[in-house]
Each structure stands twice: as structure tokens, then as C-alpha cells.
Motif scaffolding. Structure first.
Motif, PDB file in Angstrom:
ATOM      1  N   ILE A 200       0.835  -1.194   0.000  1.00 44.38           N
ATOM      2  CA  ILE A 200       0.000   0.000   0.000  1.00 44.38           C
ATOM      3  C   ILE A 200       0.873   1.249   0.000  1.00 44.38           C
ATOM      4  CG2 ILE A 200      -1.807   1.274   1.220  1.00 44.38           C
ATOM      5  CD1 ILE A 200      -2.682  -1.436   0.068  1.00 44.38           C
ATOM      6  N   GLN A 201       0.666   2.109  -0.996  1.00 44.81           N
ATOM      7  CA  GLN A 201       1.342   3.395  -1.046  1.00 44.81           C
ATOM      8  C   GLN A 201       0.520   4.402  -0.232  1.00 44.81           C
ATOM      9  OE1 GLN A 201       4.349   3.924  -2.525  1.00 44.81           O
ATOM     10  NE2 GLN A 201       4.338   1.713  -2.903  1.00 44.81           N
ATOM     11  N   PRO A 202       1.128   5.080   0.742  1.00 45.27           N
ATOM     12  CA  PRO A 202       0.340   5.941   1.623  1.00 45.27           C
ATOM     13  C   PRO A 202      -0.210   7.185   0.962  1.00 45.27           C
ATOM     14  CG  PRO A 202       2.674   6.149   2.118  1.00 45.27           C
ATOM     15  CD  PRO A 202       2.544   5.021   1.145  1.00 45.27           C
ATOM     16  N   GLY A 203       0.442   7.677  -0.096  1.00 47.80           N
ATOM     17  CA  GLY A 203      -0.035   8.908  -0.716  1.00 47.80           C
ATOM     18  C   GLY A 203      -0.022  10.052   0.288  1.00 47.80           C
ATOM     19  N   THR A 204      -1.140  10.742   0.397  1.00 45.59           N
ATOM     20  CA  THR A 204      -1.246  11.885   1.318  1.00 45.59           C
ATOM     21  C   THR A 204      -1.877  11.522   2.651  1.00 45.59           C
ATOM     22  OG1 THR A 204      -3.393  12.524   0.378  1.00 45.59           O
ATOM     23  CG2 THR A 204      -1.413  13.509  -0.606  1.00 45.59           C
ATOM     24  N   VAL A 205      -2.122  10.245   2.903  1.00 44.22           N
ATOM     25  CA  VAL A 205      -2.783   9.828   4.140  1.00 44.22           C
ATOM     26  C   VAL A 205      -1.830  10.018   5.325  1.00 44.22           C
ATOM     27  CG1 VAL A 205      -3.798   7.877   5.388  1.00 44.22           C
ATOM     28  CG2 VAL A 205      -4.307   8.218   2.968  1.00 44.22           C
ATOM     29  N   GLY A 206      -2.285  10.771   6.307  1.00 46.25           N
ATOM     30  CA  GLY A 206      -1.458  11.042   7.470  1.00 46.25           C
ATOM     31  C   GLY A 206      -1.620   9.995   8.551  1.00 46.25           C
ATOM     32  N   ILE A 207      -0.803  10.096   9.587  1.00 46.31           N
ATOM     33  CA  ILE A 207      -0.883   9.245  10.772  1.00 46.31           C
ATOM     34  C   ILE A 207      -0.923  10.177  11.978  1.00 46.31           C
ATOM     35  CG2 ILE A 207       0.263   7.457  12.148  1.00 46.31           C
ATOM     36  CD1 ILE A 207       1.592   6.464   9.605  1.00 46.31           C
ATOM     37  N   ALA A 208      -1.769   9.843  12.955  1.00 41.45           N
ATOM     38  CA  ALA A 208      -1.929  10.740  14.096  1.00 41.45           C
ATOM     39  C   ALA A 208      -2.264   9.940  15.345  1.00 41.45           C
ATOM     40  CB  ALA A 208      -3.038  11.766  13.821  1.00 41.45           C
ATOM     41  N   ALA A 209      -2.125  10.600  16.481  1.00 39.00           N
ATOM     42  CA  ALA A 209      -2.617  10.106  17.772  1.00 39.00           C
ATOM     43  C   ALA A 209      -3.014  11.347  18.558  1.00 39.00           C
ATOM     44  CB  ALA A 209      -1.532   9.326  18.512  1.00 39.00           C
ATOM     45  N   LEU A 210      -4.233  11.360  19.056  1.00 40.41           N
ATOM     46  CA  LEU A 210      -4.711  12.521  19.812  1.00 40.41           C
ATOM     47  C   LEU A 210      -4.233  12.384  21.249  1.00 40.41           C
ATOM     48  CD1 LEU A 210      -6.320  15.115  19.770  1.00 40.41           C
ATOM     49  CD2 LEU A 210      -8.386  13.802  20.261  1.00 40.41           C
ATOM     50  N   LEU A 211      -3.218  13.164  21.600  1.00 36.46           N
ATOM     51  CA  LEU A 211      -2.650  13.134  22.942  1.00 36.46           C
ATOM     52  C   LEU A 211      -3.368  14.153  23.810  1.00 36.46           C
ATOM     53  CD1 LEU A 211       1.097  13.011  21.878  1.00 36.46           C
ATOM     54  CD2 LEU A 211      -0.273  11.095  22.715  1.00 36.46           C
ATOM     55  N   SER A 212      -3.763  13.745  24.985  1.00 37.12           N
ATOM     56  CA  SER A 212      -4.523  14.652  25.848  1.00 37.12           C
ATOM     57  C   SER A 212      -3.697  15.842  26.291  1.00 37.12           C
ATOM     58  CB  SER A 212      -5.053  13.898  27.072  1.00 37.12           C
ATOM     59  OG  SER A 212      -3.983  13.401  27.855  1.00 37.12           O
ATOM     60  N   GLY A 213      -2.371  15.669  26.330  1.00 36.42           N
ATOM     61  CA  GLY A 213      -1.500  16.766  26.731  1.00 36.42           C
ATOM     62  C   GLY A 213      -0.715  17.352  25.583  1.00 36.42           C
ATOM     63  N   ALA A 214      -1.245  17.240  24.361  1.00 38.40           N
ATOM     64  CA  ALA A 214      -0.480  17.685  23.196  1.00 38.40           C
ATOM     65  C   ALA A 214      -0.159  19.165  23.246  1.00 38.40           C
ATOM     66  CB  ALA A 214      -1.247  17.366  21.916  1.00 38.40           C
ATOM     67  N   GLU A 215      -1.057  19.953  23.834  1.00 37.67           N
ATOM     68  CA  GLU A 215      -0.818  21.395  23.865  1.00 37.67           C
ATOM     69  C   GLU A 215       0.082  21.813  25.014  1.00 37.67           C
ATOM     70  OE1 GLU A 215      -4.021  20.758  26.795  1.00 37.67           O
ATOM     71  OE2 GLU A 215      -3.494  19.932  24.854  1.00 37.67           O
ATOM     72  N   THR A 216       0.548  20.813  25.808  1.00 37.24           N
ATOM     73  CA  THR A 216       1.405  21.117  26.946  1.00 37.24           C
ATOM     74  C   THR A 216       2.803  21.501  26.481  1.00 37.24           C
ATOM     75  OG1 THR A 216       0.203  19.540  28.320  1.00 37.24           O
ATOM     76  CG2 THR A 216       2.376  20.223  29.093  1.00 37.24           C
ATOM     77  N   SER A 217       3.228  22.666  26.849  1.00 38.22           N
ATOM     78  CA  SER A 217       4.592  23.100  26.549  1.00 38.22           C
ATOM     79  C   SER A 217       5.108  23.865  27.759  1.00 38.22           C
ATOM     80  CB  SER A 217       4.635  23.972  25.286  1.00 38.22           C
ATOM     81  OG  SER A 217       3.894  25.159  25.479  1.00 38.22           O
ATOM     82  N   SER A 218       6.346  24.239  27.715  1.00 34.43           N
ATOM     83  CA  SER A 218       6.961  24.910  28.859  1.00 34.43           C
ATOM     84  C   SER A 218       7.595  26.211  28.413  1.00 34.43           C
ATOM     85  CB  SER A 218       8.020  24.005  29.487  1.00 34.43           C
ATOM     86  OG  SER A 218       8.761  24.707  30.455  1.00 34.43           O
ATOM     87  N   ARG A 219       7.435  27.217  29.232  1.00 33.75           N
ATOM     88  CA  ARG A 219       8.147  28.473  28.992  1.00 33.75           C
ATOM     89  C   ARG A 219       9.345  28.554  29.943  1.00 33.75           C
ATOM     90  NH1 ARG A 219       5.378  31.998  25.825  1.00 33.75           N
ATOM     91  NH2 ARG A 219       3.206  31.516  25.380  1.00 33.75           N
ATOM     92  N   ALA A 294       8.307  13.169   9.982  1.00 35.21           N
ATOM     93  CA  ALA A 294       8.549  14.375   9.192  1.00 35.21           C
ATOM     94  C   ALA A 294       7.644  14.451   7.974  1.00 35.21           C
ATOM     95  CB  ALA A 294      10.009  14.428   8.757  1.00 35.21           C
ATOM     96  N   SER A 295       7.248  13.289   7.426  1.00 33.18           N
ATOM     97  CA  SER A 295       6.502  13.291   6.165  1.00 33.18           C
ATOM     98  C   SER A 295       5.004  13.030   6.318  1.00 33.18           C
ATOM     99  CB  SER A 295       7.083  12.239   5.211  1.00 33.18           C
ATOM    100  OG  SER A 295       6.981  10.932   5.777  1.00 33.18           O
ATOM    101  N   ARG A 296       4.593  12.320   7.395  1.00 32.16           N
ATOM    102  CA  ARG A 296       3.189  11.910   7.460  1.00 32.16           C
ATOM    103  C   ARG A 296       2.487  12.263   8.766  1.00 32.16           C
ATOM    104  NH1 ARG A 296       2.341   5.752   5.887  1.00 32.16           N
ATOM    105  NH2 ARG A 296       0.168   6.455   6.042  1.00 32.16           N
ATOM    106  N   TRP A 297       3.233  12.550   9.819  1.00 33.21           N
ATOM    107  CA  TRP A 297       2.597  12.742  11.123  1.00 33.21           C
ATOM    108  C   TRP A 297       1.776  14.031  11.140  1.00 33.21           C
ATOM    109  CZ3 TRP A 297       1.909   9.412  14.910  1.00 33.21           C
ATOM    110  CH2 TRP A 297       1.416   9.875  16.126  1.00 33.21           C
ATOM    111  N   VAL A 298       0.564  13.937  11.723  1.00 34.58           N
ATOM    112  CA  VAL A 298      -0.315  15.099  11.874  1.00 34.58           C
ATOM    113  C   VAL A 298      -0.457  15.370  13.366  1.00 34.58           C
ATOM    114  CG1 VAL A 298      -2.593  16.086  11.419  1.00 34.58           C
ATOM    115  CG2 VAL A 298      -1.565  14.490   9.769  1.00 34.58           C
ATOM    116  N   HIS A 299      -0.001  16.519  13.814  1.00 33.60           N
ATOM    117  CA  HIS A 299      -0.172  16.916  15.209  1.00 33.60           C
ATOM    118  C   HIS A 299      -1.645  17.271  15.433  1.00 33.60           C
ATOM    119  CE1 HIS A 299       4.140  16.973  15.669  1.00 33.60           C
ATOM    120  NE2 HIS A 299       4.266  17.852  14.699  1.00 33.60           N
ATOM    121  N   THR A 300      -2.269  16.662  16.406  1.00 34.20           N
ATOM    122  CA  THR A 300      -3.685  16.913  16.655  1.00 34.20           C
ATOM    123  C   THR A 300      -3.887  17.489  18.050  1.00 34.20           C
ATOM    124  OG1 THR A 300      -3.964  14.594  17.340  1.00 34.20           O
ATOM    125  CG2 THR A 300      -4.509  15.143  15.058  1.00 34.20           C
ATOM    126  N   PHE A 301      -4.844  18.391  18.150  1.00 37.52           N
ATOM    127  CA  PHE A 301      -5.134  19.081  19.397  1.00 37.52           C
ATOM    128  C   PHE A 301      -6.639  19.058  19.656  1.00 37.52           C
ATOM    129  CE2 PHE A 301      -1.338  20.910  17.552  1.00 37.52           C
ATOM    130  CZ  PHE A 301      -0.450  20.994  18.622  1.00 37.52           C
TER     131      PHE A 301
END
Length: 343
Positions: A200-219, A294-301
Motif C-alpha cells: 500500500i502506497q500511503p499517498g497523502t494519508v497522514g498518521i496521528a494520535a490525539l494526545l490529551s496533553g499535546a498542547e502542553t509546553s513549557s516556557r 517528518a513526512s506523514r505525522w499530523v499533530h492533533t489538538f
């Protein structure tokens, strides 16, 4: 009396790169018609059954997000706003469902069944003997081969209606960062190998995981936080920590602890109790997950994430990763997940 050729209703709709059957359209209503009702009987309510291979989320762009007027700011930063409505689809109706989704102008996010992972269902998070849980490679690879052999794919490509594959949701909250990341990385590894094995050629199909703390960052003011990897420190930044584990050298490229060339799996150490345990961050993938990220991952929030949280998280993520990569166009999504089907 024969009708002229131009009066005959076409049996198919020509699209590139495939030909899709023209489905029976829903009764025209208004623009506010819920996405799920436009699919009629093809979109069922209720939990997944043991025979179901995936949960389908109808993705509708720029719907939902009531009361928010900041979505254009996210769009400028490459973050799309998607409203997701769940559908349970019979395996025998995948083609009809996907063809209809496509002709209705929608897309789908394909989520792997939660029971593959969960303890209460005997999923891959469950410890077996001396083995700690979390290695989901075999479980996901086995199911993915069945899924990819279905009408989800055609002629070695995903159906054009498929937007992305969602490995899991909230795995960091369910199992903690260490075990949750191991489960996601091994599941991701299993999906990629299933794609390769099934041609199977992935084409433009992305891969993701909805992380509950995805928006967590540090200043964090510490100077190390503002450096690029590997010199930088992670602090409390979920996406940095996940990337750091995904970007380990794959097993086919390095020998491990005198064991020869290890293809994939967990590296173990002995705990003080004498039980074998897995060190955080030691899942060795068969595939180069860093390149795939780098090529397929979709960051989800989650939809509750503010513009400031999303933009700050993505900016500090791209400042951290090495080698430096420019953010892909539409490499992130803000998801308004409807937990149940609209009435």
C-alpha cells in the motif's frame, strides 16, 4: 424511442485516480445537515463490535467550534479545524460508505479499535507473565493487514476519502507518558509494516494520535530548553518527548547490547524486585519513525486548546527537532470530536 446519449444518467463518477460509484444522495436539506445523517444507513451508531476493524470519523472542515472566532489565526499557522462525527460501518459496506463520503465532499479519519490497547479488553497494554505491557506491534500489524485488505484501499492506494489513520486517543492519559508512548510507537511501527507487506502506497494519508496533553509546553527560562536537539532539554513538552522517542535509530540499523542486529522490540532491564521492566524510551522500531514523522505525522489538538497554546507548542517543537525541518503545510489539526452521533 431512444433517449439521446446526453440524457442518460451516468452510472459512475469519474475522479482521479480511481472510478467511484455514484451513491444515492440524501434528500437535500440545508447546509447545517449533520454529516452523519448525509450517509444514511451506512453510518451506524453504537460501540464497535468485536468484528469491526475500525471506527470511522466523518471529517467536516470549518464546522463546529461554536463561539470561536480565532480559527483563521490557526489556519495561517497550518492548523486546520475539523469537526469529527463517529460512524460504525459494516465491513461489507466500506466501499459504499467511502464512495458516498467522497461524493458528499467529506473525508474520514480511520481510528484503530480501542480494544486493541485497553487492559479491560485484554489489549496490548496488559502485562503477560514477565513481559510488561505496551508492545502493540503484533496486535496492530495483524489487524492492519485485515483493514488494508478491505475496501479501505484500492489498487495499492488508500481510498481518496481517507484523510488520516488515528492510532489511538488519549493514550498518554490512559497509560502515562512512558507506557503510552511505547504503545503508540509500536502500533505505528506495526501499521507501517502492514502497509509495506500489503503493497500500500500511503499517498497523502497522514498518521496521528490525539494526545490529551499535546498542547502542553513549557516556557522554562533555562537556556537548555531553547537549544536544538540533542543539546536541548525536553521539560514538560509532550510533542518534544514523543519526537525524541520516535527519532531513535531503527533496529535494523544498530546492534543492541551484544544481541546482534535486533529488528524491533523493547529493551529490558531488571527491576529491584527481580521483574523485568522496560526503560522509558527504549522501544526500538523496525521502521524509521523519525522520517515518517517528518513526512506523514499530523499533530492533533483538542478543540478546547487555545490559539496561543497550539501556536506556542508547535513553534517550540519545530525549534527543537533536528535536523531542522520547515513545518509542512497543514501538518496539524484542531479536532472538535463529537462523542456521540447527532440526534
Amino acid at each position: 424511442f431512444a433517449l439521446p446519449a446526453f440524457c442518460v444518467e451516468p452510472a459512475t463518477v469519474a475522479t482521479e485516480p480511481s472510478i467511484y460509484r455514484q451513491p444515492q444522495r440524501y434528500t437535500p436539506a440545508s447546509d447545517d445537515t449533520p454529516s452523519s445523517t448525509r450517509l444514511g444507513h451506512l453510518c451506524r451508531e453504537g460501540p464497535l463490535g468485536p468484528e469491526d476493524l475500525a471506527l470511522f470519523w466523518l471529517a467536516s472542515a470549518w464546522k463546529g467550534f461554536e463561539g470561536r472566532d480565532d480559527l483563521p489565526r490557526l489556519r495561517v499557522n497550518g492548523v486546520r479545524a475539523l469537526q469529527l462525527s463517529p460512524c460504525v460501518v459494516r465491513l461489507s459496506e466500506y466501499q459504499d460508505f467511502l464512495d458516498r463520503v467522497w461524493t458528499e465532499g467529506l473525508t474520514v479519519v480511520v481510528e484503530l479499535p480501542a480494544h486493541l490497547f485497553l487492559l479491560e479488553h485484554g489489549g496490548c497494554l496488559t502485562p503477560v507473565g514477565d513481559e510488561v505491557g505496551g508492545d502493540c506491534y503484533d496486535t496492530v500489524r495483524r489487524l492492519s493487514r485485515k483493514l488494508l485488505a478491505s475496501d479501505l484501499t484500492r489498487d495499492g492506494m488508500y481510498h481518496s476519502a481517507v484523510e488520516m489513520v488515528m492510532l489511538a486517543r488519549d493514550m498518554d492519559a490512559i497509560a502515562g507518558d512512558a507506557l503510552g508512548f511505547t504503545a503508540l510507537l509500536s502500533a505505528w511501527d506495526g501499521l507501517l509494516d502492514a502497509e509495506h507487506e500489503m503493497g500500500i502506497q500511503p499517498g497523502t494519508v497522514g498518521i496521528a494520535a490525539l494526545l490529551s496533553g499535546a498542547e502542553t509546553s513549557s516556557r522554562d527560562p533555562a537556556s537548555c530548553y531553547h537549544l536544538r536537539a540533542p543539546a536541548a532539554c525536553l521539560r514538560q513538552h509532550t510533542l518534544r518527548a514523543f519526537w525524541s522517542q520516535a527519532n531513535l535509530t531503527p533496529g535494523w540499523a544498530r546492534p543492541i547490547a551484544g544481541q546482534g542486529l535486533v529488528r524491533r522490540g523493547l529493551q529490558y532491564v531488571m527491576e529491584p524486585s527481580g521483574r523485568r521492566g522496560a526503560v522509558k524510551g527504549t522501544y526500538v522500531a523496525h521502521n524509521d519513525l523519525g522520517a515518517t514523522m517528518a513526512s506523514r505525522w499530523v499533530h492533533t489538538f483538542e478543540a478546547t486548546s487555545s490559539v496561543e497554546e497550539v501556536v506556542d507548542t508547535l513553534r517550540s517543537f519545530y525549534e527543537f527537532i533536528s535536523p531542522a525541518l520547515p513545518p509542512r503545510r497543514e501538518s496539524a489539526a484542531l479536532l472538535d470530536v463529537l462523542r456521540r452521533l447527532p440526534a
